[in-house]
Design a protein around this motif. Structure first.
Motif, PDB file in Angstrom:
ATOM      1  N   ASP A  32      16.814  -1.439 -31.003  1.00  0.00           N
ATOM      2  CA  ASP A  32      16.719  -0.387 -30.011  1.00  0.00           C
ATOM      3  C   ASP A  32      16.353  -0.774 -28.564  1.00  0.00           C
ATOM      4  O   ASP A  32      15.961  -1.915 -28.441  1.00  0.00           O
ATOM      5  N   TYR A  33      17.078  -0.181 -27.725  1.00  0.00           N
ATOM      6  CA  TYR A  33      17.075  -0.597 -26.200  1.00  0.00           C
ATOM      7  C   TYR A  33      17.262   0.441 -25.485  1.00  0.00           C
ATOM      8  O   TYR A  33      18.160   1.254 -25.134  1.00  0.00           O
ATOM      9  N   PRO A  34      15.923   1.124 -24.996  1.00  0.00           N
ATOM     10  CA  PRO A  34      15.745   2.349 -24.063  1.00  0.00           C
ATOM     11  C   PRO A  34      16.361   1.983 -23.060  1.00  0.00           C
ATOM     12  O   PRO A  34      17.003   3.466 -22.227  1.00  0.00           O
ATOM     13  N   GLY A  35      16.432   1.275 -22.214  1.00  0.00           N
ATOM     14  CA  GLY A  35      17.136   0.854 -21.066  1.00  0.00           C
ATOM     15  C   GLY A  35      16.185   1.561 -19.977  1.00  0.00           C
ATOM     16  O   GLY A  35      15.233   2.048 -20.022  1.00  0.00           O
ATOM     17  N   GLU A  36      16.921   1.426 -18.604  1.00  0.00           N
ATOM     18  CA  GLU A  36      16.265   1.850 -17.368  1.00  0.00           C
ATOM     19  C   GLU A  36      16.190   3.309 -17.460  1.00  0.00           C
ATOM     20  O   GLU A  36      15.579   4.062 -16.555  1.00  0.00           O
ATOM     21  N   GLY A  51      15.202   5.205 -20.301  1.00  0.00           N
ATOM     22  CA  GLY A  51      14.398   5.794 -21.311  1.00  0.00           C
ATOM     23  C   GLY A  51      15.008   6.350 -22.321  1.00  0.00           C
ATOM     24  O   GLY A  51      14.553   7.312 -23.020  1.00  0.00           O
ATOM     25  N   PHE A  52      16.044   6.018 -22.807  1.00  0.00           N
ATOM     26  CA  PHE A  52      17.110   6.600 -23.860  1.00  0.00           C
ATOM     27  C   PHE A  52      16.361   6.444 -25.346  1.00  0.00           C
ATOM     28  O   PHE A  52      15.781   5.380 -25.786  1.00  0.00           O
ATOM     29  N   GLN A  53      15.868   7.460 -26.063  1.00  0.00           N
ATOM     30  CA  GLN A  53      15.353   7.552 -27.350  1.00  0.00           C
ATOM     31  C   GLN A  53      15.798   9.034 -28.060  1.00  0.00           C
ATOM     32  O   GLN A  53      16.306   9.700 -27.664  1.00  0.00           O
ATOM     33  N   LEU A  54      15.509   8.910 -29.341  1.00  0.00           N
ATOM     34  CA  LEU A  54      15.803   9.711 -30.315  1.00  0.00           C
ATOM     35  C   LEU A  54      14.701  10.570 -30.971  1.00  0.00           C
ATOM     36  O   LEU A  54      13.571   9.819 -30.972  1.00  0.00           O
ATOM     37  N   GLY A  58      21.764   2.698 -23.038  1.00  0.00           N
ATOM     38  CA  GLY A  58      20.554   2.798 -24.054  1.00  0.00           C
ATOM     39  C   GLY A  58      21.302   2.858 -25.354  1.00  0.00           C
ATOM     40  O   GLY A  58      22.180   3.069 -25.726  1.00  0.00           O
ATOM     41  N   ARG A  59      20.191   2.419 -26.282  1.00  0.00           N
ATOM     42  CA  ARG A  59      20.739   2.279 -27.882  1.00  0.00           C
ATOM     43  C   ARG A  59      19.316   2.575 -28.697  1.00  0.00           C
ATOM     44  O   ARG A  59      18.281   2.245 -28.462  1.00  0.00           O
ATOM     45  N   CYS A  60      19.662   3.443 -29.604  1.00  0.00           N
ATOM     46  CA  CYS A  60      18.768   3.652 -30.830  1.00  0.00           C
ATOM     47  C   CYS A  60      19.472   3.412 -32.082  1.00  0.00           C
ATOM     48  O   CYS A  60      20.615   3.769 -32.072  1.00  0.00           O
ATOM     49  N   CYS A  61      18.584   2.854 -33.126  1.00  0.00           N
ATOM     50  CA  CYS A  61      19.287   2.803 -34.480  1.00  0.00           C
ATOM     51  C   CYS A  61      18.315   3.325 -35.642  1.00  0.00           C
ATOM     52  O   CYS A  61      17.227   3.226 -35.374  1.00  0.00           O
ATOM     53  N   PHE A  62      19.185   4.004 -36.618  1.00  0.00           N
ATOM     54  CA  PHE A  62      18.155   4.608 -37.869  1.00  0.00           C
ATOM     55  C   PHE A  62      19.020   4.452 -39.223  1.00  0.00           C
ATOM     56  O   PHE A  62      20.294   4.503 -39.195  1.00  0.00           O
ATOM     57  N   GLU A  63      18.526   4.427 -40.197  1.00  0.00           N
ATOM     58  CA  GLU A  63      18.906   4.265 -41.362  1.00  0.00           C
ATOM     59  C   GLU A  63      19.403   5.568 -41.995  1.00  0.00           C
ATOM     60  O   GLU A  63      18.641   6.577 -41.570  1.00  0.00           O
TER      61      GLU A  63
END
Length: 535
Positions: free
Chosen positions: A94-98, A100-103, A259-264
């Motif tokens: 997970d990388y919110p970046g500058e 603040g990317f999130q799910l 930004g990056r978010c990962c989930f199964e």
């Protein structure tokens, strides 16, 4: 032939040969051609260098051609702005970046009727095939103009991560959910957006879907994306029970990741049930790990304590004795623990005084012999039963205590036990403890499965010339999979409550039989239905 006539001829092979022949007829022109030096001779170099030698200051004044020197400025700038090639193994961190990317996932129900649900503790989305899964996208500040969202599926385990996640051949070829669709092999689709683009990387062949990022509506903090997963996790030829991850990225218009978010993800028939089961298994594993850590900490050696003079005086040491004959004193906290250790020590002292033959006889008297089971039968949860029998040991046993994970405990004086009211399709473990002088001796254990119950509501939902699609409801109790048999042919396994039988003959009456299976070897009572294929 005159010049005017030559120019009037069309530019064909014939006219060229005629023109060359006319030129060759001119002897002056032929003589000039003959005097020209050959391409591989030194005459050309001699003409360039009349003296025939190179000067030490000889320099052709050739300028060095730099990279992109011959390209226009616009083309060079375009090459510099191209995105880097896609990675063979995408990052799952997970990388919110500058920005603040999130799910966020709002689905939390574990009921059987839930079509999708999310587990926070497992970071895992459970959903049914081709059902809507809302995902909320949040950012702390607005991304650049033209930003896009990308969803990419990959396999979770290292041994599969290099493979591309695709739909199974069955779901790609059936008409359902594929009307007018050109991207049939894509696992992930976006619902409700006409601007979604389905892409395939030319280098890695990984498939993804992108759509423009939309600003949250007035009064909302997030943007909702509707995802559909178009194939079950258990489908043969597709995911085939291999766990997958979904990588959601926020990117610029030229594919630079912000930004990056990962989930199964698990695509199954009953998301609520599967989530509840996996969370319970995780909690049990965590509890076992915690208990083991506490036990290791509890068994750690105590710090050295200065022995009292009395204890030193009580320690008996003989210089000529072996280490086995030395006597040690142990400090124990609590009366109950002291009595337990004292009992163990007394038993060991008694064993030292017994002969080898007496020890063998004693071991034979401790537990029943030849514990054996009969076939476990179960029509449903109310009539499930298990019949247990054993032989008495050498010594006189006053009774037996029966314990099991079915919350049934009983004391028996005979050599058989009938256990009733078991749940169908479940694994049970039974322990038989011989009782002597009101004391339980060593037990013998046996495990067994009850037969799974019948499936319910077997129906034929689609009949074609060579294919028939069956649906049914899961049975009461437990099951691992289903077995589908067509007119007595070999069994075909199914892991969901829907199955399409293929390669049938047109216009033929077939008998379809479906039953529940546990442990890949124990089959329930089959349910039958008959149908003709279309002509």
């Amino acid at each position: 032939m005159s010049d005017l006539e030559t120019m009037a001829l069309p530019m064909s092979q014939g006219s060229f040969e005629q023109m060359w022949g006319d030129i060759g007829a001119d002897m002056a022109f032929g003589h000039l051609i003959a005097e020209l030096p050959r391409a591989d001779s030194d005459a050309w170099l001699s003409a360039a260098l009349p003296n025939g030698t190179f000067n030490e200051n000889f320099d052709l004044d050739l300028t060095e051609v730099t990279e992109n020197a011959g390209l226009p400025a616009e083309t060079s700038l375009l090459l510099d702005s191209l995105p880097p090639p896609a990675a063979v193994v995408p990052s799952t961190s997970d990388y919110p970046g500058e920005y603040g990317f999130q799910l966020r996932f709002n689905q939390s129900s574990t009921t059987k009727s839930a079509v999708s649900t999310y587990s926070v503790s497992l970071n895992k989305l459970y959903c049914q095939v081709a059902k809507t899964c809302p995902v909320d996208v949040q950012v702390e500040r607005e991304p650049p103009q033209g930003a896009i969202l990308r969803a990419t599926p990959i396999y979770k385990k290292a041994e599969h991560v290099s493979e591309v996640v695709l739909r199974c051949p069955h779901h790609q070829n059936v008409a359902e959910n594929n009307e007018g669709v050109t991207h049939r092999s894509h696992l992930i689709r976006v619902e409700g957006s006409q601007r979604a683009q389905y892409l395939e990387d030319p280098d890695t062949k990984r498939q993804s879907v992108t759509l423009p990022y939309e600003h949250p509506q007035l009064g909302s903090e997030s943007t909702t994306v509707l995802l559909n997963y178009m194939c079950n996790s258990s489908c043969m030829g597709g995911m085939n029970r291999r766990p997958i991850l979904t990588i959601m990225t926020l990117e610029t218009h030229d594919e630079q990741v912000l930004g990056r978010c990962c989930f199964e993800v698990r695509v199954c028939a009953c998301p609520g049930r599967d989530r509840k089961t996996e969370e319970e298994n995780r909690n049990k594993a965590t509890a076992r790990t915690t208990t083991a850590a506490k036990r290791i900490k509890r068994e750690a050696p105590l710090p050295d304590v200065q022995a009292s003079p009395g204890a030193e005086a009580c320690k008996k040491m003989r210089a000529d004795s072996s280490v086995e004959e030395e006597i040690y004193f142990l400090q124990v906290r609590g009366k109950e623990r002291f009595n337990m250790l004292k009992t163990i020590n007394d038993s060991l002292e008694l064993m030292d005084t017994m002969s080898a033959s007496d020890k063998d006889k004693y071991r034979q008297k401790r537990c029943p012999r030849n514990l054996k089971k009969s076939l476990a039968t179960a029509g449903n949860a109310e009539i499930g039963a298990f019949f247990l029998g054993w032989h008495q040991g050498i010594s006189v046993i006053t009774g037996w205590e029966i314990r099991g994970n079915s919350d049934q405990t009983s004391n028996e004086t005979g050599l058989t036990k009938s256990i009733q009211n078991l749940v169908s399709g479940k694994l049970y473990s039974i322990q038989v403890f011989p009782v002597k002088c009101d004391r339980d001796l060593n037990s013998q254990n046996v495990s067994f499965y009850t037969l799974p119950d019948e499936i319910r509501n077997l129906n034929i939902v689609k009949v074609e010339m060579h294919n028939v699609t069956l649906t049914w409801s899961e049975p009461n109790g437990g099951h691992d999979s289903y077995s589908v048999t067509v007119s007595g042919k070999a069994n075909q396994a199914s892991f969901s409550e829907e199955y399409t039988v293929i390669n049938l003959d047109a216009g033929v009456l077939y008998n379809f039989s479906v039953c529940a299976v546990v442990n890949n070897s124990i089959y329930g009572q089959p349910v039958n239905i008959m149908s003709y294929t279309s002509e």
